[in-house]
Write an enzyme that holds these catalytic residues in place. Structure first.
Site, PDB file in Angstrom:
ATOM      1  N   PHE A 130       0.870  -1.178   0.000  1.00  0.00           N
ATOM      2  CA  PHE A 130       0.000   0.000   0.000  1.00  0.00           C
ATOM      3  C   PHE A 130       0.901   1.220   0.000  1.00  0.00           C
ATOM      4  O   PHE A 130       1.524   1.540   1.020  1.00  0.00           O
ATOM      5  CB  PHE A 130      -0.846  -0.066   1.271  1.00  0.00           C
ATOM      6  CG  PHE A 130      -1.926   0.968   1.408  1.00  0.00           C
ATOM      7  CD1 PHE A 130      -3.187   0.753   0.877  1.00  0.00           C
ATOM      8  CD2 PHE A 130      -1.711   2.135   2.122  1.00  0.00           C
ATOM      9  CE1 PHE A 130      -4.215   1.679   1.048  1.00  0.00           C
ATOM     10  CE2 PHE A 130      -2.728   3.069   2.301  1.00  0.00           C
ATOM     11  CZ  PHE A 130      -3.984   2.837   1.757  1.00  0.00           C
ATOM     12  N   SER A 139       2.526  12.263   7.617  1.00  0.00           N
ATOM     13  CA  SER A 139       1.365  12.804   8.340  1.00  0.00           C
ATOM     14  C   SER A 139       0.403  13.570   7.454  1.00  0.00           C
ATOM     15  O   SER A 139      -0.761  13.715   7.787  1.00  0.00           O
ATOM     16  CB  SER A 139       1.841  13.722   9.476  1.00  0.00           C
ATOM     17  OG  SER A 139       2.479  12.954  10.467  1.00  0.00           O
ATOM     18  N   GLY A 239      -9.828   5.687   4.355  1.00  0.00           N
ATOM     19  CA  GLY A 239     -10.778   4.619   4.687  1.00  0.00           C
ATOM     20  C   GLY A 239     -10.062   3.307   4.960  1.00  0.00           C
ATOM     21  O   GLY A 239     -10.504   2.501   5.789  1.00  0.00           O
ATOM     22  N   LEU A 241      -6.807   3.206   6.009  1.00  0.00           N
ATOM     23  CA  LEU A 241      -6.044   3.426   7.247  1.00  0.00           C
ATOM     24  C   LEU A 241      -6.918   3.170   8.472  1.00  0.00           C
ATOM     25  O   LEU A 241      -6.449   2.657   9.490  1.00  0.00           O
ATOM     26  CB  LEU A 241      -5.482   4.849   7.316  1.00  0.00           C
ATOM     27  CG  LEU A 241      -4.398   5.251   6.320  1.00  0.00           C
ATOM     28  CD1 LEU A 241      -3.854   6.635   6.671  1.00  0.00           C
ATOM     29  CD2 LEU A 241      -3.265   4.261   6.251  1.00  0.00           C
ATOM     30  N   ARG A 245      -5.648   0.943  11.485  1.00  0.00           N
ATOM     31  CA  ARG A 245      -5.566   1.531  12.836  1.00  0.00           C
ATOM     32  C   ARG A 245      -6.382   0.704  13.828  1.00  0.00           C
ATOM     33  O   ARG A 245      -5.973   0.520  14.977  1.00  0.00           O
ATOM     34  CB  ARG A 245      -6.073   2.979  12.806  1.00  0.00           C
ATOM     35  CG  ARG A 245      -5.132   3.921  12.072  1.00  0.00           C
ATOM     36  CD  ARG A 245      -5.788   5.269  11.810  1.00  0.00           C
ATOM     37  NE  ARG A 245      -4.858   6.187  11.134  1.00  0.00           N
ATOM     38  CZ  ARG A 245      -5.202   7.375  10.662  1.00  0.00           C
ATOM     39  NH1 ARG A 245      -6.447   7.818  10.781  1.00  0.00           N
ATOM     40  NH2 ARG A 245      -4.307   8.147  10.063  1.00  0.00           N
ATOM     41  N   GLU A 365       0.610   4.893  10.663  1.00  0.00           N
ATOM     42  CA  GLU A 365      -0.868   4.938  10.758  1.00  0.00           C
ATOM     43  C   GLU A 365      -1.348   6.094  11.625  1.00  0.00           C
ATOM     44  O   GLU A 365      -2.351   5.990  12.324  1.00  0.00           O
ATOM     45  CB  GLU A 365      -1.428   3.615  11.310  1.00  0.00           C
ATOM     46  CG  GLU A 365      -0.956   2.384  10.597  1.00  0.00           C
ATOM     47  CD  GLU A 365      -1.484   2.270   9.182  1.00  0.00           C
ATOM     48  OE1 GLU A 365      -2.327   3.102   8.806  1.00  0.00           O
ATOM     49  OE2 GLU A 365      -1.048   1.383   8.465  1.00  0.00           O
TER      50      GLU A 365
HETATM   51  P1  TGC Z   1      -8.390  16.390   4.591  1.00  0.00           P
HETATM   52  O1  TGC Z   1      -7.254  16.432   3.653  1.00  0.00           O
HETATM   53  O2  TGC Z   1      -9.135  17.639   4.782  1.00  0.00           O
HETATM   54  O3  TGC Z   1      -9.512  15.287   4.236  1.00  0.00           O
HETATM   55  C1  TGC Z   1      -9.401  14.586   3.127  1.00  0.00           C
HETATM   56  C2  TGC Z   1     -10.625  13.721   3.002  1.00  0.00           C
HETATM   57  O4  TGC Z   1     -10.420  12.544   3.792  1.00  0.00           O
HETATM   58  C3  TGC Z   1     -11.495  12.403   4.697  1.00  0.00           C
HETATM   59  N1  TGC Z   1     -10.947  11.776   5.898  1.00  0.00           N
HETATM   60  C4  TGC Z   1     -11.237  10.527   6.227  1.00  0.00           C
HETATM   61  N2  TGC Z   1     -12.019   9.607   5.651  1.00  0.00           N
HETATM   62  C5  TGC Z   1     -12.105   8.404   6.235  1.00  0.00           C
HETATM   63  N3  TGC Z   1     -11.424   8.114   7.364  1.00  0.00           N
HETATM   64  C6  TGC Z   1     -10.628   8.985   7.962  1.00  0.00           C
HETATM   65  N4  TGC Z   1      -9.948   8.655   9.048  1.00  0.00           N
HETATM   66  C7  TGC Z   1     -10.500  10.255   7.402  1.00  0.00           C
HETATM   67  N5  TGC Z   1      -9.771  11.367   7.704  1.00  0.00           N
HETATM   68  C8  TGC Z   1     -10.059  12.279   6.781  1.00  0.00           C
HETATM   69  C9  TGC Z   1     -12.012  13.791   4.910  1.00  0.00           C
HETATM   70  O5  TGC Z   1     -13.331  13.753   5.376  1.00  0.00           O
HETATM   71  C10 TGC Z   1     -11.937  14.334   3.512  1.00  0.00           C
HETATM   72  O6  TGC Z   1     -12.965  13.773   2.753  1.00  0.00           O
HETATM   73  P2  TGC Z   1     -13.610  14.572   1.528  1.00  0.00           P
HETATM   74  O7  TGC Z   1     -14.600  13.648   0.934  1.00  0.00           O
HETATM   75  O8  TGC Z   1     -14.193  15.825   2.122  1.00  0.00           O
HETATM   76  O9  TGC Z   1     -12.490  14.883   0.578  1.00  0.00           O
HETATM   77  O10 TGC Z   1      -7.766  15.805   5.777  1.00  0.00           O
HETATM   78  P3  TGC Z   1      -8.241  15.932   7.229  1.00  0.00           P
HETATM   79  O11 TGC Z   1      -8.051  17.352   7.685  1.00  0.00           O
HETATM   80  O12 TGC Z   1      -9.600  15.341   7.409  1.00  0.00           O
HETATM   81  O13 TGC Z   1      -7.177  14.987   7.883  1.00  0.00           O
HETATM   82  C11 TGC Z   1      -5.966  15.490   8.295  1.00  0.00           C
HETATM   83  C12 TGC Z   1      -5.222  14.336   8.957  1.00  0.00           C
HETATM   84  C13 TGC Z   1      -3.931  14.892   9.517  1.00  0.00           C
HETATM   85  C14 TGC Z   1      -6.091  13.775  10.070  1.00  0.00           C
HETATM   86  C15 TGC Z   1      -4.941  13.258   7.935  1.00  0.00           C
HETATM   87  O14 TGC Z   1      -4.160  13.790   6.931  1.00  0.00           O
HETATM   88  C16 TGC Z   1      -4.256  12.056   8.547  1.00  0.00           C
HETATM   89  O15 TGC Z   1      -4.897  11.147   9.064  1.00  0.00           O
HETATM   90  N6  TGC Z   1      -2.909  12.028   8.500  1.00  0.00           N
HETATM   91  C17 TGC Z   1      -2.149  10.878   8.946  1.00  0.00           C
HETATM   92  C18 TGC Z   1      -1.936   9.979   7.783  1.00  0.00           C
HETATM   93  C19 TGC Z   1      -1.261   8.701   8.208  1.00  0.00           C
HETATM   94  O16 TGC Z   1      -1.750   7.972   9.061  1.00  0.00           O
HETATM   95  N7  TGC Z   1      -0.132   8.417   7.554  1.00  0.00           N
HETATM   96  C20 TGC Z   1       0.624   7.259   7.852  1.00  0.00           C
HETATM   97  C21 TGC Z   1       0.209   6.127   6.937  1.00  0.00           C
HETATM   98  S1  TGC Z   1       1.098   4.719   7.342  1.00  0.00           S
HETATM   99  C22 TGC Z   1       1.599   4.223   5.876  1.00  0.00           C
HETATM  100  O17 TGC Z   1       1.331   4.745   4.840  1.00  0.00           O
HETATM  101  C23 TGC Z   1       2.381   3.014   5.868  1.00  0.00           C
HETATM  102  S2  TGC Z   1       1.333   1.781   5.398  1.00  0.00           S
HETATM  103  C24 TGC Z   1       1.890   0.536   6.365  1.00  0.00           C
HETATM  104  C25 TGC Z   1       3.060  -0.118   5.735  1.00  0.00           C
HETATM  105  O18 TGC Z   1       3.176  -0.130   4.506  1.00  0.00           O
HETATM  106  O19 TGC Z   1       3.870  -0.701   6.505  1.00  0.00           O
END
Ligand code: TGC
Length: 386
Positions: A130, A139, A239, A241, A245, A365
């Site tokens: 992924f 982040s 979705g 993640l 999580r 995550e």
């Molecule tokens: P924003 O950019 O305004 O929102 C974008 C769209 O996403 C929606 N949304 C979600 N939908 C479902 N579940 C969630 N938990 C959601 N969080 C946000 C949101 O409603 C919006 O939808 P739409 O339809 O209006 O476009 O972003 P935000 O302000 O809501 O979120 C900001 C923040 C910081 C919470 C978000 O960017 C975040 O969660 N950041 C952390 C990302 C993260 O966890 N990164 C690490 C990933 S780990 C990885 O990639 C490694 S995979 C594992 C491996 O390979 O070992």
């Protein structure tokens, strides 16, 4: 006595859930624990076990159809807990394959894409990864630099770099998230496509028995039907993640349980000032606090699992669980290390391995800080990101 018996956790589970729990506990005991310390030391991911994970039904087990087990959310959580009680690397494997790659295809894929990939992935014959996170940081996926542009004949050309991508160097298919001219979209990229390279990150001091990679996408050309038709915008990867999580909420408590049990066991035999340290009040106070947080974290995981089964679990509730489980698991591991004294830093005991692993789990995550800000926003209605 097993620590779960202290609060009769069993009584809260169904027969089917207990069966999954016991199956995963046996699997971890027989197939992971005998070699995990050596594998961690050798930086060796025992990929020969993947088919056995598939045969056990652990891969994408919360999904229905296409060879997946169709198990409940709590059953899946219990399996994550048992696997991570052995090593976070193996729970991570199950998360990447099932919660991230398979979930992306199951949620957003076409029927053809599901038929092509999911049965083999559930069986452990096809490995997925992924590719979301980029080298500039994980982040803020909204800052994504990887692009996909459509050619005149309808193909897509993907360019960019990804980092910390679990399993990428052994994967058959990558779910790649890329910015297009209108929104972020997901693409199923067979990893033998020219221009796709994955290189394991070698200098990790954590999660050493698992694989995380740098990925380069250099003019990777895929046909129109490689795009996931159901995903538009970041809600697609987020979705997925959510699912991963949720597994961590349970998994981290597995690592915590192992550390607690090791500490209890050792406290009975390690003598200082003429008696076992377990007979000292300070040690018992530490053990009591560890049990408290383990019990609270496990009950919280169960509560979130029941909400998930009712289809009402929210991202903010998952943030509560992820933040709490990993933070408290780290604290439990630290306390266990102190009860073990100097021996606690050796690989004679699993505590330091879990502690090191949990630092990764705390970071991926969504870091602690990201989940704090998600909760801050949920409470105040004010966005404090950035
Ligand atoms: P924003 O950019 O305004 O929102 C974008 C769209 O996403 C929606 N949304 C979600 N939908 C479902 N579940 C969630 N938990 C959601 N969080 C946000 C949101 O409603 C919006 O939808 P739409 O339809 O209006 O476009 O972003 P935000 O302000 O809501 O979120 C900001 C923040 C910081 C919470 C978000 O960017 C975040 O969660 N950041 C952390 C990302 C993260 O966890 N990164 C690490 C990933 S780990 C990885 O990639 C490694 S995979 C594992 C491996 O390979 O070992």
């Amino acid at each position: 006595m097993h620590v779960d018996e202290v609060f009769d956790f069993d009584a809260l589970l169904s027969d089917e859930e207990r069966e999954w729990q016991q199956k995963a506990r046996r699997f971890a005991t027989e197939r992971i624990l005998p070699t995990i310390e050596q594998d961690f030391d050798d930086k060796y991911f025992r990929r020969e076990l993947i088919a056995e994970f598939g045969a056990a039904g652990f891969l994408g087990m919360h999904l229905t159809g296409y060879g997946a087990a169709g198990a409940s959310a709590v059953s899946y959580g219990l399996v994550c807990q048992e696997l991570e009680a052995a090593d976070s690397g193996w729970r991570t494997f199950v998360s990447v394959q099932g919660s991230l790659a398979m979930t992306a295809i199951a949620k957003f894929g076409s029927e053809e894409q599901k038929d092509r990939w999911l049965p083999g992935m559930a069986a452990g014959k096809i490995v997925g990864c992924f590719a979301l996170t980029e080298p500039t940081g994980g982040s803020d996926p909204a800052a994504m630099q990887t692009t996909a542009r459509r050619t005149d004949d309808g193909d897509w050309i993907i360019d960019g770099t990804k980092r910390w991508i679990g399993l990428a160097s052994i994967a058959d298919v990558a779910v790649v998230w890329a910015a297009t001219d209108d929104s972020v979209r997901g693409f199923l990229v067979p990893t033998d496509t020219p221009g796709f390279t994955a290189t394991p990150i070698d200098n990790k001091l954590s999660m050493r028995a698992s694989i995380q990679c740098d990925v380069i996408l250099d003019g990777v050309r895929v046909p129109a039907d490689a795009q996931l038709p159901g995903a538009r915008g970041l809600s697609g990867p987020f979705g997925c993640l959510n699912e991963a999580r949720f597994g961590i909420v349970w998994g981290a408590m597995g690592a915590a349980r192992t550390c607690l049990e090791v500490a209890i066991d050792r406290s009975r035999t390690r003598e200082v000032f003429g008696k076992p340290i377990g007979a000292m009040q300070l040690t018992q106070a530490k053990l009591a606090d560890m049990l408290l947080e383990y019990e609270k974290g496990t009950l919280l995981a169960l509560h979130l699992g029941r909400l998930k089964e009712r289809g009402v679990l929210t991202p903010a509730q998952i943030s509560v669980g992820k933040l709490n489980s990993v933070r408290e698991a780290i604290e439990i591991a630290r306390q266990a290390r102190s009860i073990l004294g100097g021996d606690g830093i050796t690989s004679e005991f699993p505590v330091m391995r879990h502690l090191a692993n949990l630092e990764s789990v705390r970071t991926y995550e969504g870091t602690d800080e990201i989940h704090q800000l998600v909760l801050g926003r949920a409470m105040t209605g004010l966005n404090a990101f950035g």
